[in-house]
Motif scaffolding. Structure first.
Motif, PDB file in Angstrom:
ATOM      1  N   LYS A  74      28.838  12.416  -0.381  1.00  0.00           N
ATOM      2  CA  LYS A  74      29.524  12.883  -1.581  1.00  0.00           C
ATOM      3  C   LYS A  74      29.482  11.833  -2.698  1.00  0.00           C
ATOM      4  CE  LYS A  74      33.526  15.927  -1.707  1.00  0.00           C
ATOM      5  NZ  LYS A  74      34.872  16.157  -1.146  1.00  0.00           N
ATOM      6  N   GLU A  75      29.787  10.565  -2.328  1.00  0.00           N
ATOM      7  CA  GLU A  75      29.798   9.475  -3.300  1.00  0.00           C
ATOM      8  C   GLU A  75      28.437   9.322  -3.984  1.00  0.00           C
ATOM      9  OE1 GLU A  75      32.851   6.768  -0.614  1.00  0.00           O
ATOM     10  OE2 GLU A  75      30.870   5.953  -1.085  1.00  0.00           O
ATOM     11  N   ARG A  76      27.399   9.695  -3.246  1.00  0.00           N
ATOM     12  CA  ARG A  76      26.043   9.558  -3.787  1.00  0.00           C
ATOM     13  C   ARG A  76      25.498  10.863  -4.348  1.00  0.00           C
ATOM     14  NH1 ARG A  76      24.056   4.656  -1.162  1.00  0.00           N
ATOM     15  NH2 ARG A  76      26.036   3.712  -0.597  1.00  0.00           N
ATOM     16  N   ASN A  77      26.399  11.860  -4.484  1.00  0.00           N
ATOM     17  CA  ASN A  77      25.990  13.187  -4.969  1.00  0.00           C
ATOM     18  C   ASN A  77      24.851  13.789  -4.150  1.00  0.00           C
ATOM     19  OD1 ASN A  77      27.812  13.485  -7.152  1.00  0.00           O
ATOM     20  ND2 ASN A  77      26.598  11.961  -8.279  1.00  0.00           N
ATOM     21  N   LEU A  78      24.892  13.521  -2.862  1.00  0.00           N
ATOM     22  CA  LEU A  78      23.882  14.099  -1.975  1.00  0.00           C
ATOM     23  C   LEU A  78      24.522  15.227  -1.177  1.00  0.00           C
ATOM     24  CD1 LEU A  78      22.367  10.740  -0.599  1.00  0.00           C
ATOM     25  CD2 LEU A  78      21.344  12.251  -2.343  1.00  0.00           C
ATOM     26  N   ASN A  79      23.799  16.334  -1.015  1.00  0.00           N
ATOM     27  CA  ASN A  79      24.330  17.452  -0.234  1.00  0.00           C
ATOM     28  C   ASN A  79      24.185  17.208   1.257  1.00  0.00           C
ATOM     29  OD1 ASN A  79      25.043  19.008  -2.464  1.00  0.00           O
ATOM     30  ND2 ASN A  79      22.975  19.872  -2.632  1.00  0.00           N
ATOM     31  N   PHE A  80      25.125  17.770   1.999  1.00  0.00           N
ATOM     32  CA  PHE A  80      24.996  17.843   3.454  1.00  0.00           C
ATOM     33  C   PHE A  80      23.924  18.897   3.742  1.00  0.00           C
ATOM     34  CE2 PHE A  80      27.111  19.213   7.622  1.00  0.00           C
ATOM     35  CZ  PHE A  80      26.646  18.104   8.313  1.00  0.00           C
ATOM     36  N   GLY A  81      23.401  18.929   4.944  1.00  0.00           N
ATOM     37  CA  GLY A  81      22.336  19.900   5.225  1.00  0.00           C
ATOM     38  C   GLY A  81      22.316  20.284   6.678  1.00  0.00           C
ATOM     39  N   ALA A  82      21.286  21.007   7.053  1.00  0.00           N
ATOM     40  CA  ALA A  82      21.197  21.549   8.415  1.00  0.00           C
ATOM     41  C   ALA A  82      20.859  20.455   9.423  1.00  0.00           C
ATOM     42  CB  ALA A  82      20.149  22.645   8.472  1.00  0.00           C
ATOM     43  N   GLU A  83      21.241  20.723  10.655  1.00  0.00           N
ATOM     44  CA  GLU A  83      20.973  19.795  11.752  1.00  0.00           C
ATOM     45  C   GLU A  83      19.477  19.790  12.092  1.00  0.00           C
ATOM     46  OE1 GLU A  83      22.880  21.120  15.302  1.00  0.00           O
ATOM     47  OE2 GLU A  83      22.405  19.295  16.410  1.00  0.00           O
ATOM     48  N   ARG A  84      18.956  18.608  12.404  1.00  0.00           N
ATOM     49  CA  ARG A  84      17.592  18.490  12.940  1.00  0.00           C
ATOM     50  C   ARG A  84      17.678  18.216  14.435  1.00  0.00           C
ATOM     51  NH1 ARG A  84      14.034  16.651   8.911  1.00  0.00           N
ATOM     52  NH2 ARG A  84      14.739  17.498   6.926  1.00  0.00           N
ATOM     53  N   LYS A  85      16.616  18.555  15.114  1.00  0.00           N
ATOM     54  CA  LYS A  85      16.568  18.233  16.542  1.00  0.00           C
ATOM     55  C   LYS A  85      16.570  16.723  16.736  1.00  0.00           C
ATOM     56  CE  LYS A  85      14.103  22.320  18.185  1.00  0.00           C
ATOM     57  NZ  LYS A  85      15.394  23.043  18.275  1.00  0.00           N
ATOM     58  N   ASP A  86      17.066  16.258  17.882  1.00  0.00           N
ATOM     59  CA  ASP A  86      17.070  14.834  18.202  1.00  0.00           C
ATOM     60  C   ASP A  86      16.298  14.647  19.513  1.00  0.00           C
ATOM     61  OD1 ASP A  86      17.618  12.188  18.897  1.00  0.00           O
ATOM     62  OD2 ASP A  86      19.646  12.245  18.074  1.00  0.00           O
ATOM     63  N   PRO A  87      14.944  14.536  19.404  1.00  0.00           N
ATOM     64  CA  PRO A  87      14.122  14.489  20.633  1.00  0.00           C
ATOM     65  C   PRO A  87      14.438  13.289  21.521  1.00  0.00           C
ATOM     66  CG  PRO A  87      12.763  14.182  18.658  1.00  0.00           C
ATOM     67  CD  PRO A  87      14.129  14.535  18.192  1.00  0.00           C
ATOM     68  N   TYR A  88      14.873  12.175  20.919  1.00  0.00           N
ATOM     69  CA  TYR A  88      15.240  10.994  21.720  1.00  0.00           C
ATOM     70  C   TYR A  88      16.373  11.344  22.678  1.00  0.00           C
ATOM     71  CZ  TYR A  88      17.716   6.597  22.699  1.00  0.00           C
ATOM     72  OH  TYR A  88      18.377   5.565  23.321  1.00  0.00           O
ATOM     73  N   VAL A  89      17.404  12.019  22.136  1.00  0.00           N
ATOM     74  CA  VAL A  89      18.548  12.384  22.975  1.00  0.00           C
ATOM     75  C   VAL A  89      18.115  13.398  24.036  1.00  0.00           C
ATOM     76  CG1 VAL A  89      20.784  13.590  22.936  1.00  0.00           C
ATOM     77  CG2 VAL A  89      20.334  11.737  21.319  1.00  0.00           C
ATOM     78  N   ASN A  90      17.255  14.335  23.657  1.00  0.00           N
ATOM     79  CA  ASN A  90      16.755  15.300  24.646  1.00  0.00           C
ATOM     80  C   ASN A  90      15.979  14.607  25.761  1.00  0.00           C
ATOM     81  OD1 ASN A  90      17.906  17.366  23.235  1.00  0.00           O
ATOM     82  ND2 ASN A  90      16.028  17.943  22.159  1.00  0.00           N
ATOM     83  N   ASP A  91      15.175  13.602  25.384  1.00  0.00           N
ATOM     84  CA  ASP A  91      14.436  12.831  26.401  1.00  0.00           C
ATOM     85  C   ASP A  91      15.411  12.136  27.352  1.00  0.00           C
ATOM     86  OD1 ASP A  91      12.030  13.525  25.307  1.00  0.00           O
ATOM     87  OD2 ASP A  91      11.592  11.568  24.428  1.00  0.00           O
ATOM     88  N   LEU A  92      16.436  11.509  26.768  1.00  0.00           N
ATOM     89  CA  LEU A  92      17.430  10.805  27.599  1.00  0.00           C
ATOM     90  C   LEU A  92      18.125  11.772  28.561  1.00  0.00           C
ATOM     91  CD1 LEU A  92      19.667   8.370  25.513  1.00  0.00           C
ATOM     92  CD2 LEU A  92      17.857   7.792  27.134  1.00  0.00           C
ATOM     93  N   TYR A  93      18.446  12.952  28.034  1.00  0.00           N
ATOM     94  CA  TYR A  93      19.198  13.947  28.804  1.00  0.00           C
ATOM     95  C   TYR A  93      18.486  14.294  30.118  1.00  0.00           C
ATOM     96  CZ  TYR A  93      22.372  17.866  29.541  1.00  0.00           C
ATOM     97  OH  TYR A  93      23.322  18.699  30.074  1.00  0.00           O
ATOM     98  N   GLN A  94      17.156  14.239  30.090  1.00  0.00           N
ATOM     99  CA  GLN A  94      16.364  14.585  31.278  1.00  0.00           C
ATOM    100  C   GLN A  94      16.672  13.661  32.457  1.00  0.00           C
ATOM    101  OE1 GLN A  94      14.756  17.384  30.996  1.00  0.00           O
ATOM    102  NE2 GLN A  94      15.358  17.340  28.847  1.00  0.00           N
ATOM    103  N   PHE A  95      17.196  12.474  32.149  1.00  0.00           N
ATOM    104  CA  PHE A  95      17.411  11.477  33.208  1.00  0.00           C
ATOM    105  C   PHE A  95      18.725  11.703  33.964  1.00  0.00           C
ATOM    106  CE2 PHE A  95      17.785   6.916  34.725  1.00  0.00           C
ATOM    107  CZ  PHE A  95      16.616   6.935  35.478  1.00  0.00           C
ATOM    108  N   ILE A  96      19.550  12.648  33.487  1.00  0.00           N
ATOM    109  CA  ILE A  96      20.807  12.954  34.197  1.00  0.00           C
ATOM    110  C   ILE A  96      20.453  13.690  35.488  1.00  0.00           C
ATOM    111  CG2 ILE A  96      22.980  14.264  34.089  1.00  0.00           C
ATOM    112  CD1 ILE A  96      22.986  13.765  31.057  1.00  0.00           C
ATOM    113  N   ARG A  97      20.961  13.187  36.620  1.00  0.00           N
ATOM    114  CA  ARG A  97      20.670  13.836  37.901  1.00  0.00           C
ATOM    115  C   ARG A  97      21.315  15.223  37.947  1.00  0.00           C
ATOM    116  NH1 ARG A  97      22.612   8.545  41.136  1.00  0.00           N
ATOM    117  NH2 ARG A  97      24.051   8.689  39.382  1.00  0.00           N
ATOM    118  N   LYS A  98      20.516  16.209  38.280  1.00  0.00           N
ATOM    119  CA  LYS A  98      21.037  17.578  38.367  1.00  0.00           C
ATOM    120  C   LYS A  98      21.355  17.859  39.836  1.00  0.00           C
ATOM    121  CE  LYS A  98      19.745  18.003  34.012  1.00  0.00           C
ATOM    122  NZ  LYS A  98      19.151  16.654  33.867  1.00  0.00           N
TER     123      LYS A  98
END
Lengths: 194, 194
Positions: A74-98
């Motif tokens: 807001k201070e920088r007059n920049l708009n918020f926007g849509a979420e992007r995918k986070d492939p790093y987090v998705n990669d990490l998630y794979q390591f959780i034992r199912k």
């Protein structure tokens, strides 16, 4: 830096600071996802009062950070926007034992969160040291300290709740090794974990 | 009471007060789900700054209510427990228009939330008047006031953001009619919307 094996490619700060709006939007969603993950942990493991109490506080703190990032936009007059995918987090998630023991999933979900806090902390530190903007330098120094505290919170919880079941330091080393094997593919995009 | 067409079956309070632990646990999850729904609204409609700012504040407030309910369990030496399904909320969810204009979905998600706040407010009012426990009477009176405010927040947001697209009062009447058609099946279980 919190035991991370590989540092971020130093060129990442240049890419980040040329795309402040993208970085701030992505950062806001990192805070939101951290809040959502904390809520999900307390819903999935309600039998651990200490976990529930800590996660509800953490979710509120992450949402207040989300608000702080919105304010920076807001201070920088920049708009918020849509979420992007986070492939790093998705990669990490794979390591959780199912499957397997319920406690193994809990340990891994806590270490997964600790890992993201640790890497975010490293990235925020880089921004706080190298970004060409005094206000954001300060902002990221403050948030870096929070991420470091959250990292400690997750590691401590894993030890307190499940330390009698598994050697948490040993499992954490496995997470560190796994993270090092994937972070090599990142460091070139205008996202917090890009 | 906030325009609801059918009042709750008065026997519900008797069922509720015989099952304080169940009611409190279910109530805690109502607050958590309200927080999660607020987060989901801001993630799904990031192009509305007013919505995003209001939802992040609301999510934090709902989480603080979650903490208050946990505290009530603690004071009574009652354990927290696993989440139960909320078939009333699932029934309501069916009335959200799928596909079509993006704004129609936004309007309905706001009115869906307003509806749950309105019915929860009515249930909390009943508890605050009839439950045989002075401490919980006071607790539910306070929370009843919050739910009434949240109901207003959602209706106002729907009008401000989408009032130029659809007559919100008219659509709200359709929600009221639909809710009356399903609430008939409830009022007999030890849940906030049971």
């Amino acid at each position: 830096m919190l035991g991370l094996k590989l540092p971020t490619d130093p060129r990442w700060v240049d890419i980040a600071q040329k795309n402040i709006q993208e970085i701030l939007i992505d950062h806001a969603y990192c805070e939101q996802k951290a809040a959502s993950h904390a809520i999900s942990l307390m819903v999935n493991f309600p039998e651990y009062p200490q976990l529930v109490e800590t996660m509800v506080k953490l979710a509120q703190e992450e949402l207040s950070h989300f608000e702080m990032v919105l304010q920076k936009l807001k201070e920088r007059n920049l708009n918020f926007g849509a979420e992007r995918k986070d492939p790093y987090v998705n990669d990490l998630y794979q390591f959780i034992r199912k499957g397997g023991r319920r406690e193994s999933v809990l340990i891994d979900r806590l270490l997964f969160a600790a890992m993201i806090e640790a890497r975010s902390c490293e990235r925020f530190k880089l921004l706080s040291e190298k970004i060409d903007d005094e206000d954001l330098k300060k902002f990221y120094r403050e948030l870096m300290i929070s991420e470091a505290k959250h990292y400690t919170t997750f590691i401590t919880l894993a030890k307190q709740l499940c330390g009698h079941i598994e050697n948490i330091d040993h499992r954490w080393q496995e997470w560190i090794e796994y993270e090092a094997s994937i972070i090599k593919n990142y460091g070139t995009k205008e996202f917090i974990h890009g």
